[in-house]
Every structure is written in C-alpha cells, then in structure tokens.
Design an enzyme around this catalytic site. Structure first.
Site, PDB file in Angstrom:
ATOM      1  N   HIS A 148      24.672 -12.326 -16.959  1.00  0.00           N
ATOM      2  CA  HIS A 148      23.964 -11.090 -16.605  1.00  0.00           C
ATOM      3  C   HIS A 148      24.972  -9.990 -16.305  1.00  0.00           C
ATOM      4  O   HIS A 148      26.176 -10.251 -16.203  1.00  0.00           O
ATOM      5  CB  HIS A 148      23.058 -11.305 -15.382  1.00  0.00           C
ATOM      6  CG  HIS A 148      23.812 -11.638 -14.121  1.00  0.00           C
ATOM      7  ND1 HIS A 148      24.066 -12.920 -13.703  1.00  0.00           N
ATOM      8  CD2 HIS A 148      24.398 -10.835 -13.185  1.00  0.00           C
ATOM      9  CE1 HIS A 148      24.749 -12.896 -12.574  1.00  0.00           C
ATOM     10  NE2 HIS A 148      24.983 -11.637 -12.232  1.00  0.00           N
ATOM     11  N   HIS A 196      17.903 -12.939 -13.157  1.00  0.00           N
ATOM     12  CA  HIS A 196      18.225 -11.607 -13.684  1.00  0.00           C
ATOM     13  C   HIS A 196      19.049 -11.711 -14.964  1.00  0.00           C
ATOM     14  O   HIS A 196      19.963 -12.524 -15.083  1.00  0.00           O
ATOM     15  CB  HIS A 196      18.930 -10.723 -12.654  1.00  0.00           C
ATOM     16  CG  HIS A 196      20.199 -11.256 -12.068  1.00  0.00           C
ATOM     17  ND1 HIS A 196      20.527 -12.582 -12.032  1.00  0.00           N
ATOM     18  CD2 HIS A 196      21.234 -10.617 -11.481  1.00  0.00           C
ATOM     19  CE1 HIS A 196      21.694 -12.732 -11.437  1.00  0.00           C
ATOM     20  NE2 HIS A 196      22.157 -11.551 -11.105  1.00  0.00           N
ATOM     21  N   HIS A 210      29.532  -5.220 -12.242  1.00  0.00           N
ATOM     22  CA  HIS A 210      30.120  -6.488 -12.698  1.00  0.00           C
ATOM     23  C   HIS A 210      29.298  -7.096 -13.809  1.00  0.00           C
ATOM     24  O   HIS A 210      28.146  -6.724 -14.016  1.00  0.00           O
ATOM     25  CB  HIS A 210      30.222  -7.484 -11.536  1.00  0.00           C
ATOM     26  CG  HIS A 210      28.912  -8.052 -11.073  1.00  0.00           C
ATOM     27  ND1 HIS A 210      28.157  -7.474 -10.081  1.00  0.00           N
ATOM     28  CD2 HIS A 210      28.205  -9.145 -11.466  1.00  0.00           C
ATOM     29  CE1 HIS A 210      27.064  -8.191  -9.868  1.00  0.00           C
ATOM     30  NE2 HIS A 210      27.055  -9.205 -10.707  1.00  0.00           N
ATOM     31  N   HIS A 242      24.216 -15.974  -2.719  1.00  0.00           N
ATOM     32  CA  HIS A 242      23.384 -14.781  -2.644  1.00  0.00           C
ATOM     33  C   HIS A 242      22.032 -15.141  -2.016  1.00  0.00           C
ATOM     34  O   HIS A 242      21.485 -16.211  -2.310  1.00  0.00           O
ATOM     35  CB  HIS A 242      23.066 -14.239  -4.042  1.00  0.00           C
ATOM     36  CG  HIS A 242      24.245 -13.707  -4.787  1.00  0.00           C
ATOM     37  ND1 HIS A 242      25.014 -12.667  -4.333  1.00  0.00           N
ATOM     38  CD2 HIS A 242      24.761 -14.040  -5.989  1.00  0.00           C
ATOM     39  CE1 HIS A 242      25.955 -12.397  -5.230  1.00  0.00           C
ATOM     40  NE2 HIS A 242      25.832 -13.222  -6.237  1.00  0.00           N
ATOM     41  N   TYR A 251      33.082 -13.318  -6.744  1.00  0.00           N
ATOM     42  CA  TYR A 251      33.410 -12.074  -7.436  1.00  0.00           C
ATOM     43  C   TYR A 251      34.927 -11.933  -7.498  1.00  0.00           C
ATOM     44  O   TYR A 251      35.623 -12.210  -6.513  1.00  0.00           O
ATOM     45  CB  TYR A 251      32.848 -10.862  -6.687  1.00  0.00           C
ATOM     46  CG  TYR A 251      31.358 -10.722  -6.771  1.00  0.00           C
ATOM     47  CD1 TYR A 251      30.740 -10.251  -7.921  1.00  0.00           C
ATOM     48  CD2 TYR A 251      30.565 -11.038  -5.679  1.00  0.00           C
ATOM     49  CE1 TYR A 251      29.369 -10.110  -7.994  1.00  0.00           C
ATOM     50  CE2 TYR A 251      29.192 -10.900  -5.739  1.00  0.00           C
ATOM     51  CZ  TYR A 251      28.596 -10.435  -6.891  1.00  0.00           C
ATOM     52  OH  TYR A 251      27.231 -10.299  -6.957  1.00  0.00           O
ATOM     53  N   GLU A 261      32.117 -12.031 -12.259  1.00  0.00           N
ATOM     54  CA  GLU A 261      31.513 -12.985 -11.326  1.00  0.00           C
ATOM     55  C   GLU A 261      31.369 -14.330 -12.023  1.00  0.00           C
ATOM     56  O   GLU A 261      31.126 -14.378 -13.235  1.00  0.00           O
ATOM     57  CB  GLU A 261      30.109 -12.482 -10.904  1.00  0.00           C
ATOM     58  CG  GLU A 261      29.381 -13.415  -9.939  1.00  0.00           C
ATOM     59  CD  GLU A 261      27.942 -12.978  -9.648  1.00  0.00           C
ATOM     60  OE1 GLU A 261      27.376 -12.191 -10.431  1.00  0.00           O
ATOM     61  OE2 GLU A 261      27.386 -13.452  -8.638  1.00  0.00           O
TER      62      GLU A 261
END
Ligand SMILES: [Fe+2]
Length: 303
Positions: A148, A196, A210, A242, A251, A261
């Site tokens: 993503h 996502h 990112h 997260h 990251y 990431e």
C-alpha cells in the site's frame, strides 16, 4: 471488476547506486530492467515485470500505478473521473516499460495515479507448478511484494470521495476531529481485502509519506529490523503495532529519504464491514498502538 491492487510505485532518488544497495541488497528486490536513469524492481512473489521504479534526480513520488482487471474497467473509471472533474489523459503501451495502454489521472490531491490492465509477466522463482514456499537464496529482507501507499493532501474528504465514487474503493478506517462535527483528517481505503490499498492524511498536496511492503508475519518484521541494523538503514519508528489496520510495522528510510514500511498482520476486509472511526485525540494510539506517541519526524517528514 474493480481496481485489483497497487501495481507499482515510481519514486525519485538522489543517487541510483545507493538506492540500488537499499532496494536490491537490503530489501532483496530483483532488478528486472534498467534504462537511462531508471531501474525497475520486483519482489520475489510478484509475477508482473516490476512493482518499484526508481528514477535518478530528486526525491519523492513520481506516480502510483493501480492494476485493473480489464480495459473495460479502465474506460468506466476514465468517464467517472472526468465527470468528477479530475484531469485524465490516455497513456499508450510503451509509455512505461512493460506496461500496456491505460489512463493517467491527476488526483484532486495533485498526485498522479495510472490505471492499466496489462503488464508483461515475468513470473516468480517458486513458479506455479508444485512451488516451494519461498526462494531459498533470497537476499536481505527478501520482500515478497508491495502492499500500500500513504500520501498527504489538503482535503482528505475530497480525495476519499474521488476514490469511492470513481474507483469503487471503500474506507476501512477514518480519523475525524470530532464525531459531532467531523472534519476528515485521514482515510484508509481498500479495493482488495486488506485494510488499505491507499491512504491519505491531511498535509500538503502532492506529497509522499510512505509505501509499504507486505511481510508474512511478526517474526519477518523483527528479522527485517535485524537486517536494517546490519546495513545501517535509518529507522523512523518500530517495530510496533498500528491501532489503525492492526498491522505490525517498521518505518525506515531509503538513502534519498523516501520513507518505506514493512507491514504484516493487517486484518481482512469485506465490502459489508462498517467503517471504523478514530477521533483526533486518539490519533497517536491509532498510528502507534503500543507507544501511543507520534514523533515529530513521522508527522513532518514527507518527500
Ligand atoms: Fe503504511
């Protein structure tokens, strides 16, 4: 059918040789082609010709490519994007190495997104007949594939509406100032069954926060961290989890300063799932669930 997935991330890097060390040796992507000032990479579990393009000169995002199933899908998205008022141009086979015809959209956020349905297949090392689970002699982190991207924009609500109305994405999670009087300050949108495939947070238009690689599990995240230590890769945050997406993460930065990431263990999404809402006062926990603290660099450094 819908947009299938994030297909490629095209980035600018200040120095191609040091970038090759990062993406080729540390992350273990395979270089599939090069041309003047550009190099093309794929992860070991990606069938298409490339998923990362590095272009020498500067820093930041050139464009993202999202792969659609058919050219009819692209025609439908083209007319919807035009009706929305976005700038849309046709692109032809050969405009991008190994990529077929498609369209190039300038989003309301001023980012460029290309939709295409055809890319040269190179296949994977394990193959499709009685394959082994992973390539035995992978390099470095040995990233399987990209996952993503997260971009910044001045008006997340407008961009969210574009992706929902024009491209059939759905929001898995959103961050608002206050549910009683909501201003959208972040949206996590999916077209696959992951949390996502693209996300936007409030910030400057056209900026890149990112892009992420999928890794198999948490132990792969920790192993990636070890490789970053061995190779002196600057780490921004992690390993941690997260709250938004529930993914485990690190990251880190490429030598040009573009944030990458590694991401694992995000949940599965379905179109009938309700959208999760976070409030701005809980944003730190939403982004970094364990430490519950946003560092200055994470919120301010974009390329
Ligand atoms: Fe991410």
């Amino acid at each position: 059918m819908s947009v299938m997935r994030l297909g490629y991330v095209h980035l600018r890097v200040t120095d191609l040789d040091s970038a090759k060390g990062h993406y080729g040796t540390t992350l273990g992507m395979t270089e599939t082609a090069s041309e003047q000032g550009k190099v093309f990479y794929k992860g070991w579990d990606e069938y298409d010709h490339h998923s990362v393009v590095l272009e020498e000169g500067g820093v930041g995002l050139v464009k993202l490519g999202y792969k659609c199933e058919t050219s009819e899908d692209i025609a439908r998205y083209e007319s919807r994007a035009q009706r929305f008022g976005a700038s849309v141009a046709r692109m032809s086979k050969g405009d991008n190495m190994a990529v077929g015809d498609g369209i190039r959209i300038t989003l309301p956020s001023e980012h460029t997104v290309e939709l295409y349905s055809d890319m040269e297949h190179l296949g994977t090392e394990p193959g499709v007949l009685n394959p082994e689970s992973w390539p035995r002699f992978g390099r470095g982190v040995s990233v399987p594939r990209i996952d993503h991207a997260l971009l910044t924009c001045e008006d997340p609500a407008m961009v969210e509406r574009f992706f929902m109305e024009c491209l059939d994405f759905r929001p898995s999670e959103r961050v608002v100032t206050d549910p009683a009087d909501p201003e959208l300050i972040g949206t996590w949108l999916f077209c696959t069954n992951t949390p996502h495939d693209i996300a936007f947070i409030k910030g400057g238009n056209g900026k890149f926060h990112h892009f992420a690689y999928f890794l198999e599990d948490t132990s792969a995240i920790l192993r990636a961290g070890d490789i970053f230590a061995m190779d002196d890769v600057p780490v921004d945050v992690g390993p941690t989890r997260h709250g938004i997406t529930r993914g485990h993460t690190i990251y880190f930065f490429d030598p040009a300063g573009n944030r990458n990431e590694v991401f694992a263990n995000g949940y599965i999404t379905y179109p009938d799932f309700p959208t999760i809402t976070w409030t701005a006062d809980q944003l730190s926990k939403g982004i970094f669930y364990i430490g519950r603290e946003l560092n200055e660099r994470f919120t301010s450094v974009v390329t």
